[in-house]
Design a protein around this motif. Sequence first.
Motif, mmCIF file in Angstrom:
data_model
loop_
_atom_site.group_PDB
_atom_site.id
_atom_site.type_symbol
_atom_site.label_atom_id
_atom_site.label_comp_id
_atom_site.label_asym_id
_atom_site.label_seq_id
_atom_site.Cartn_x
_atom_site.Cartn_y
_atom_site.Cartn_z
ATOM 1 N N THR A 57 28.663 -55.079 23.776
ATOM 2 C CA THR A 57 27.652 -54.536 22.949
ATOM 3 C C THR A 57 28.089 -52.831 22.438
ATOM 4 O O THR A 57 29.112 -52.448 23.116
ATOM 5 N N ALA A 58 27.621 -52.450 21.578
ATOM 6 C CA ALA A 58 27.971 -51.102 20.954
ATOM 7 C C ALA A 58 27.751 -50.148 22.137
ATOM 8 O O ALA A 58 28.280 -49.133 22.508
ATOM 9 N N GLY A 59 26.309 -50.401 22.868
ATOM 10 C CA GLY A 59 25.916 -49.282 23.822
ATOM 11 C C GLY A 59 26.760 -49.259 25.003
ATOM 12 O O GLY A 59 27.306 -48.292 25.562
ATOM 13 N N ALA A 60 27.345 -50.710 25.361
ATOM 14 C CA ALA A 60 28.418 -50.439 26.564
ATOM 15 C C ALA A 60 29.595 -49.718 26.102
ATOM 16 O O ALA A 60 30.499 -49.352 26.827
ATOM 17 N N ALA A 61 29.883 -50.126 24.747
ATOM 18 C CA ALA A 61 31.235 -49.308 24.291
ATOM 19 C C ALA A 61 31.396 -47.798 24.314
ATOM 20 O O ALA A 61 32.158 -47.282 24.704
ATOM 21 N N VAL A 62 30.217 -47.296 24.155
ATOM 22 C CA VAL A 62 30.296 -45.744 23.776
ATOM 23 C C VAL A 62 29.734 -45.015 25.318
ATOM 24 O O VAL A 62 29.578 -43.914 25.346
ATOM 25 N N LEU A 67 34.766 -39.592 22.274
ATOM 26 C CA LEU A 67 35.136 -39.670 20.766
ATOM 27 C C LEU A 67 34.497 -41.045 20.488
ATOM 28 O O LEU A 67 35.180 -42.103 21.231
ATOM 29 N N VAL A 68 33.818 -41.246 19.497
ATOM 30 C CA VAL A 68 33.286 -42.529 18.777
ATOM 31 C C VAL A 68 33.772 -42.684 17.393
ATOM 32 O O VAL A 68 33.522 -41.339 16.734
ATOM 33 N N ILE A 69 34.474 -43.520 17.170
ATOM 34 C CA ILE A 69 34.972 -43.600 15.903
ATOM 35 C C ILE A 69 34.328 -44.806 15.085
ATOM 36 O O ILE A 69 34.473 -45.843 15.390
ATOM 37 N N LEU A 70 33.349 -44.546 13.992
ATOM 38 C CA LEU A 70 32.990 -45.541 13.433
ATOM 39 C C LEU A 70 33.833 -46.217 12.253
ATOM 40 O O LEU A 70 34.104 -45.442 11.287
ATOM 41 N N CYS A 71 34.294 -47.568 12.450
ATOM 42 C CA CYS A 71 35.321 -47.887 11.605
ATOM 43 C C CYS A 71 34.672 -49.174 10.606
ATOM 44 O O CYS A 71 35.062 -50.358 10.777
ATOM 45 N N ALA A 80 25.383 -49.582 12.416
ATOM 46 C CA ALA A 80 26.285 -49.265 13.325
ATOM 47 C C ALA A 80 25.891 -48.043 14.401
ATOM 48 O O ALA A 80 25.866 -47.978 15.601
ATOM 49 N N ALA A 81 25.422 -47.059 13.612
ATOM 50 C CA ALA A 81 25.176 -45.923 14.563
ATOM 51 C C ALA A 81 23.858 -46.134 15.340
ATOM 52 O O ALA A 81 23.758 -45.607 16.392
ATOM 53 N N ARG A 82 22.732 -46.635 14.705
ATOM 54 C CA ARG A 82 21.506 -47.059 15.602
ATOM 55 C C ARG A 82 21.717 -47.756 16.762
ATOM 56 O O ARG A 82 21.119 -47.550 17.714
ATOM 57 N N ASP A 83 22.891 -48.731 16.510
ATOM 58 C CA ASP A 83 22.928 -49.553 17.617
ATOM 59 C C ASP A 83 23.432 -48.959 18.747
ATOM 60 O O ASP A 83 23.346 -49.530 19.970
ATOM 61 N N LEU A 84 24.107 -47.814 18.631
ATOM 62 C CA LEU A 84 24.586 -47.136 19.996
ATOM 63 C C LEU A 84 23.971 -45.753 20.304
ATOM 64 O O LEU A 84 24.348 -45.201 21.275
ATOM 65 N N ALA A 85 23.006 -45.297 19.468
ATOM 66 C CA ALA A 85 22.345 -44.295 19.467
ATOM 67 C C ALA A 85 21.876 -44.045 20.999
ATOM 68 O O ALA A 85 22.261 -43.005 21.414
ATOM 69 N N ALA A 86 21.224 -45.036 21.428
ATOM 70 C CA ALA A 86 20.408 -44.930 22.943
ATOM 71 C C ALA A 86 21.432 -44.339 24.073
ATOM 72 O O ALA A 86 21.210 -43.848 25.085
ATOM 73 N N ASP A 87 22.786 -44.953 23.729
ATOM 74 C CA ASP A 87 23.789 -44.910 24.962
ATOM 75 C C ASP A 87 24.625 -43.919 24.655
ATOM 76 O O ASP A 87 25.896 -43.646 25.657
ATOM 77 N N LEU A 88 24.653 -43.277 23.564
ATOM 78 C CA LEU A 88 25.677 -42.146 23.125
ATOM 79 C C LEU A 88 25.530 -40.813 24.149
ATOM 80 O O LEU A 88 24.491 -40.339 24.147
ATOM 81 N N PRO A 89 26.700 -40.818 24.914
ATOM 82 C CA PRO A 89 26.589 -39.262 25.742
ATOM 83 C C PRO A 89 26.434 -38.198 24.945
ATOM 84 O O PRO A 89 26.844 -38.086 23.653
ATOM 85 N N ALA A 90 25.585 -37.092 25.449
ATOM 86 C CA ALA A 90 25.245 -35.991 24.569
ATOM 87 C C ALA A 90 26.480 -35.105 24.244
ATOM 88 O O ALA A 90 26.333 -34.699 23.332
ATOM 89 N N ASP A 91 27.454 -35.164 24.872
ATOM 90 C CA ASP A 91 28.550 -34.262 24.547
ATOM 91 C C ASP A 91 29.607 -34.958 23.806
ATOM 92 O O ASP A 91 30.746 -34.430 23.547
#
Lengths: 302, 302
Positions: A57-62, A67-71, A80-91
């Motif tokens: 899942t995108a969440g597990a990946a981030v 650094l997260v690179i959307l390709c 793609a950004a919405r899919d990972l938003a909840a799990d994105l570290p603040a820094d």
Amino acid sequence: MLPFARVTVIGLGLIGSSIARGVRATMPTARVTGFDADPEVRAVARRIDLCDDVADTAGAAVIDADLVILCVPVGAMAAAARDLAADLPADAIVTDVGGSKASVLAALREALPGATIVPGHPVAGTENCGPESGFASLFRGRWCILTPDGETPETATARVQAFWEALGANVECMTPQHHDLVLAVTSHVPHLIAYTIVGTASDLEQVTQSEVIKYSAGGFRDFTRIAASDPTMWRDVFLNNREAVLEILQRFSEDLTALQRAIRWGKGDELFDLFTRTRAVRRSIIDQGQDDARPDFGRAHE
Amino acid sequence: MLPFARVTVIGLGLIGSSIARGVRATMPTARVTGFDADPEVRAVARRIDLCDDVADTAGAAVIDADLVILCVPVGAMAAAARDLAADLPADAIVTDVGGSKASVLAALREALPGATIVPGHPVAGTENCGPESGFASLFRGRWCILTPDGETPETATARVQAFWEALGANVECMTPQHHDLVLAVTSHVPHLIAYTIVGTASDLEQVTQSEVIKYSAGGFRDFTRIAASDPTMWRDVFLNNREAVLEILQRFSEDLTALQRAIRWGKGDELFDLFTRTRAVRRSIIDQGQDDARPDFGRAHE
């Protein structure tokens, strides 16, 4: 000093898989996690050992990325950004590789409120796509454009710049709007023209497809290479960089009409002057290492 | 069995010097005589031992030839033919390599009344020019089009065909008019479009020349190669194949306008459909050996 220790690549096509390979080749102590929305692509990525880890899942990946690179194609960036938003570290820093920048920056800001975003675009590629088409040196000697705006911290931009330089790229910063105009000239309109002439040639009643193919070495074949590029990616680029593409296209059409008129009225001097002027551009591109100096792109002749 | 024992090449640029090299490589018992109107080119040809003999006049070059090949820009064909008319042996066959055929056939018939003329056009070349740019294998695997008409003896056409086949080319015959239309699509209009977009990019006020060059790897650089081709040759092609070029250009402009409209109105499906269709053309060109299958023309990436 690694610019980033935990890099996540979202989308494992030509560019994403080239970044993954490039990181493993040039920053071997960094960890690369990959994700692709297509389960078949994830399976291929695992089979060819593209990343240290391929997440489901995108969440597990981030979840612990710095650094997260959307390709993904620019039309898929928001989702793609919405899919990972909840799990994105603040820094974490988020960047992308999209071919249009104003629309992507707006989409990412909306999908990831409060995130640190450094929009990017490595100007490199081939006509191939998919996880097996990437290679570590794709960005070496090429330019990567970053388009931070007033909201982007300078330190974040500097780290993303260091990352691309580690992959072998040269980095330049400009506004998203200027990027979109520059790329409309150097990439988008050339692709559109190439797609058009290949379509025109395919549709002629008086000339067969077989003739077009046989005699393509007269120049046509050079256009077919970029007209074989990924259709989804390019559809999205044109829809997302509409204004700049239409502006450059208008200029191109005016210039083409002037040449058409010169041919109709037999104005050989006008043709000769333009044809002489354009040679200098080719020389500069070769002098600056952006193309192969060997004639015919060094196509094999033996 | 040699198709010709004494071959004369008039005009020692890329094509003429490639023919001279090709004859020496594949028909070593044939004698090759060269002539070029430019004394400097003749001097280079002598220095690099391009031909068995380099003559100082067109007349001396053809005096005992059994095949005379005119390798000059199409606008110079008539003058080149007039220069050698008085010394042309009655049984010699005259051919040429011009990129437009209806106008060249008419010019040669007028300049060489009674001569045996087999108009030809090898569809091969690079962006380089001059006697040092030629190479023996230029025509190998490429197509050479012959455009004999009712006045051309079939035996003459057959011998010229055997000559090109000895150089490694495939040969096809068609009418001059059909040739001119086919080449307008596969060569002339692609060159015109490439010259135009390189000119458009050079003239923009908002994008610097330096930016165009840096970011040319986005697609633009592929166009600059053919826009670096010989200006005199190409001016002449457009002036001499006016009707067919204008006809194909009209079709191209209509198709481009339709795509422009699709972009303006956000019709992604139309774009996607065309971009998918054009990939098949590329595959056919590679399958039939008319281009390099390696991505990016096999440009070096390391």
